[in-house]
Design an enzyme around this catalytic site. Structure first.
Site, mmCIF file in Angstrom:
data_model
loop_
_atom_site.group_PDB
_atom_site.id
_atom_site.type_symbol
_atom_site.label_atom_id
_atom_site.label_comp_id
_atom_site.label_asym_id
_atom_site.label_seq_id
_atom_site.Cartn_x
_atom_site.Cartn_y
_atom_site.Cartn_z
ATOM 1 N N GLU A 1 0.838 -1.212 0.000
ATOM 2 C CA GLU A 1 0.000 0.000 0.000
ATOM 3 C C GLU A 1 0.871 1.259 0.000
ATOM 4 O O GLU A 1 0.623 2.200 0.761
ATOM 5 C CB GLU A 1 -0.935 0.026 1.234
ATOM 6 C CG GLU A 1 -1.788 -1.213 1.424
ATOM 7 C CD GLU A 1 -2.979 -1.300 0.471
ATOM 8 O OE1 GLU A 1 -3.054 -0.479 -0.470
ATOM 9 O OE2 GLU A 1 -3.785 -2.213 0.660
ATOM 10 N N CYS B 1 -13.230 -2.487 -16.021
ATOM 11 C CA CYS B 1 -12.456 -2.109 -17.211
ATOM 12 C C CYS B 1 -12.816 -0.655 -17.558
ATOM 13 O O CYS B 1 -13.764 -0.087 -16.995
ATOM 14 C CB CYS B 1 -12.770 -3.053 -18.382
ATOM 15 S SG CYS B 1 -14.416 -2.836 -19.047
#
Ligand SMILES: Nc1ncnc2c1ncn2[C@@H]1O[C@H](COP(=O)(O)OP(=O)(O)O)[C@@H](O)[C@H]1O
Ligand SMILES: Cc1cn([C@H]2C[C@H](O)[C@@H](COP(=O)(O)O)O2)c(=O)[nH]c1=O
Ligand SMILES: [Zn+2]
Length: 189
Positions: free
Chosen positions: A88, A179
């Site tokens: 992260e 997407c």
């Protein structure tokens, strides 16, 4: 694994794309090869116990929680690891220039640095630190989740709620990988 000494490995992509799994796999391989490794995670990610990094598949890796790059630098000054991982990394505290400088110092000392982090936030904006680090990588892996709407390779982490602040910790409750086409459709709805 000695070919990775002083190399920067970056795993990036959307949520659920396998960034943390890849970082875990790398560290486990370095451990098998006998290297002294340490994995860090920024304190902002409060999802799991302080001392562990956990994937969406619930596999775990021991970790040291830190607030910023200075704490990583200080830890490594004392413990001298051969391999450093930061999960992260988009949430790591500290100025971008200080993070870049510290990582370059590790690499100069032949330490291997493995990073995992989101390339973009929920709105498709680049996370600045990841954008800065990507061209520095020796090995750069862009991972892809499966688009939750159409099943093609996902591109971005779509936030399912109306929250607008940049940092909202969560998983499938808050986010779905989409997407580009499905993301644009969602935005136009
Ligand atoms: N839409 C999805 N596409 C791909 N993997 C998914 C999806 N939803 C859940 N997963 C799970 O997420 C795992 C990857 O988790 P993780 O390595 O923690 O990813 P990241 O760190 O990139 O968020 C996959 O192995 C899979 O089991
Ligand atoms: C896109 C996006 C994500 N987050 C948060 C949500 C999760 O807690 C982490 C990402 O975890 P993962 O291991 O990559 O699945 O980041 C956020 O705060 N803001 C965002 O825009
Ligand atoms: Zn799609």
């Amino acid at each position: 694994m000695h070919q990775y000494k002083g190399k920067l490995i970056i795993h990036t992509g959307s949520m659920f794309s396998g960034k943390t799994s890849s970082l875990e796999k790398d560290i486990k391989r370095f451990n098998i090869a006998g290297y002294k490794t340490v994995a860090f995670k920024p304190a902002v990610d409060t999802r799991y116990p302080k001392s562990e990094i956990r994937t969406h598949d619930n596999t775990t890796l021991n970790a040291v929680m830190v607030n910023n790059i200075s704490e990583i630098y200080e830890y490594c000054r004392i413990h001298n690891p051969d391999v450093i991982a930061i999960d992260e990394v988009q949430f790591l505290g500290g100025k971008i220039e200080d993070i870049v400088k510290a990582i370059n110092k590790f690499l100069e000392k032949d330490v291997t640095v493995v990073l995992a982090g989101l390339d973009m936030d929920f709105s498709g904006q680049a996370f600045e630190i990841v954008k800065e680090l990507m061209p520095m990588a020796d090995y750069l892996y862009k991972h892809h989740a499966v688009c939750a709407k159409c099943g093609t390779d996902a591109w971005v982490s779509h936030r399912k709620t109306k929250a607008q602040e940049r940092i909202v910790i969560g998983a499938t409750d808050e986010y779905e990988p989409l997407c580009r086409k499905c993301f644009l459709e969602e935005q136009n709805d």
